[in-house]
Design a protein around this motif. Sequence first.
Motif, PDB file in Angstrom:
ATOM      1  N   ASN A 135      30.217  42.875   6.996  1.00  0.00           N
ATOM      2  CA  ASN A 135      31.172  43.355   5.999  1.00  0.00           C
ATOM      3  C   ASN A 135      32.224  42.285   5.726  1.00  0.00           C
ATOM      4  OD1 ASN A 135      32.867  44.776   4.367  1.00  0.00           O
ATOM      5  ND2 ASN A 135      33.123  46.502   5.735  1.00  0.00           N
ATOM      6  N   TRP A 136      32.706  41.630   6.788  1.00  0.00           N
ATOM      7  CA  TRP A 136      33.683  40.556   6.609  1.00  0.00           C
ATOM      8  C   TRP A 136      33.103  39.427   5.777  1.00  0.00           C
ATOM      9  CZ3 TRP A 136      35.485  39.905  12.363  1.00  0.00           C
ATOM     10  CH2 TRP A 136      36.394  40.918  12.660  1.00  0.00           C
ATOM     11  N   VAL A 137      31.867  39.055   6.053  1.00  0.00           N
ATOM     12  CA  VAL A 137      31.245  37.948   5.324  1.00  0.00           C
ATOM     13  C   VAL A 137      31.029  38.335   3.872  1.00  0.00           C
ATOM     14  CG1 VAL A 137      29.162  36.548   5.108  1.00  0.00           C
ATOM     15  CG2 VAL A 137      30.173  36.924   7.356  1.00  0.00           C
ATOM     16  N   TYR A 138      30.557  39.544   3.626  1.00  0.00           N
ATOM     17  CA  TYR A 138      30.252  39.955   2.259  1.00  0.00           C
ATOM     18  C   TYR A 138      31.506  40.067   1.405  1.00  0.00           C
ATOM     19  CZ  TYR A 138      28.037  42.389  -1.599  1.00  0.00           C
ATOM     20  OH  TYR A 138      27.579  42.734  -2.841  1.00  0.00           O
TER      21      TYR A 138
ATOM     22  N   ASN B 217      37.000  39.508   3.897  1.00  0.00           N
ATOM     23  CA  ASN B 217      38.272  40.092   4.325  1.00  0.00           C
ATOM     24  C   ASN B 217      38.428  39.994   5.844  1.00  0.00           C
ATOM     25  OD1 ASN B 217      36.305  41.951   4.963  1.00  0.00           O
ATOM     26  ND2 ASN B 217      37.405  43.717   4.164  1.00  0.00           N
ATOM     27  N   GLU B 218      37.905  38.902   6.400  1.00  0.00           N
ATOM     28  CA  GLU B 218      37.975  38.705   7.843  1.00  0.00           C
ATOM     29  C   GLU B 218      39.406  38.361   8.273  1.00  0.00           C
ATOM     30  OE1 GLU B 218      37.453  34.679   6.039  1.00  0.00           O
ATOM     31  OE2 GLU B 218      36.413  36.551   5.767  1.00  0.00           O
ATOM     32  N   PRO B 219      39.726  38.530   9.551  1.00  0.00           N
ATOM     33  CA  PRO B 219      41.024  38.085  10.040  1.00  0.00           C
ATOM     34  C   PRO B 219      41.170  36.576   9.839  1.00  0.00           C
ATOM     35  CG  PRO B 219      39.955  39.486  11.662  1.00  0.00           C
ATOM     36  CD  PRO B 219      38.953  39.217  10.589  1.00  0.00           C
ATOM     37  N   GLU B 220      42.376  36.155   9.557  1.00  0.00           N
ATOM     38  CA  GLU B 220      42.628  34.752   9.215  1.00  0.00           C
ATOM     39  C   GLU B 220      42.161  33.790  10.309  1.00  0.00           C
ATOM     40  OE1 GLU B 220      46.564  32.152   8.262  1.00  0.00           O
ATOM     41  OE2 GLU B 220      46.458  34.160   7.383  1.00  0.00           O
TER      42      GLU B 220
ATOM     43  N   MET C  30      35.063  30.160  11.299  1.00  0.00           N
ATOM     44  CA  MET C  30      33.745  30.571  11.769  1.00  0.00           C
ATOM     45  C   MET C  30      32.970  31.284  10.664  1.00  0.00           C
ATOM     46  SD  MET C  30      32.667  33.027  14.944  1.00  0.00           S
ATOM     47  CE  MET C  30      33.330  34.496  14.178  1.00  0.00           C
ATOM     48  N   VAL C  31      33.641  32.154   9.913  1.00  0.00           N
ATOM     49  CA  VAL C  31      32.986  32.885   8.832  1.00  0.00           C
ATOM     50  C   VAL C  31      32.583  31.923   7.726  1.00  0.00           C
ATOM     51  CG1 VAL C  31      33.307  34.677   7.085  1.00  0.00           C
ATOM     52  CG2 VAL C  31      34.116  35.045   9.404  1.00  0.00           C
ATOM     53  N   ASN C  32      33.369  30.892   7.461  1.00  0.00           N
ATOM     54  CA  ASN C  32      33.016  29.902   6.442  1.00  0.00           C
ATOM     55  C   ASN C  32      31.703  29.205   6.790  1.00  0.00           C
ATOM     56  OD1 ASN C  32      35.155  30.338   4.730  1.00  0.00           O
ATOM     57  ND2 ASN C  32      36.433  28.754   5.652  1.00  0.00           N
ATOM     58  N   MET C  33      31.495  28.892   8.059  1.00  0.00           N
ATOM     59  CA  MET C  33      30.257  28.223   8.463  1.00  0.00           C
ATOM     60  C   MET C  33      29.046  29.131   8.256  1.00  0.00           C
ATOM     61  SD  MET C  33      31.113  26.004  11.875  1.00  0.00           S
ATOM     62  CE  MET C  33      31.334  27.446  12.884  1.00  0.00           C
TER      63      MET C  33
END
Length: 85
Positions: A58-61, A64-67, A72-75
């Motif tokens: 959900n964060w990746v899609y 809205n992940e924590p800052e 890590m989500v960018n990778m």
Amino acid sequence: MEKLFQSLQPLYNQAWFPYAIGVLGLIFAYSVWQTLKSLPKLVMYPIIAATAMIIFMNWVYYRNEPEILTPMVNMIAQFLPASGA
């Protein structure tokens, strides 16, 4: 249900309301944890892993992940679908 939310509308502006919701969330999380602990580990760990994976996807899609987790989500986000918003 709509009448319930309308009756709670004045509470949303109260300073203590987010804290009360947070305490209720912690109580709920603790009760879920106690329930999961009573299950066999072979059942408990896949449930926890699936829940964590759903939250992460959900964060990746929706991005809205924590800052603190953004690098890590960018990778990982380049390999997964995104909402485009």
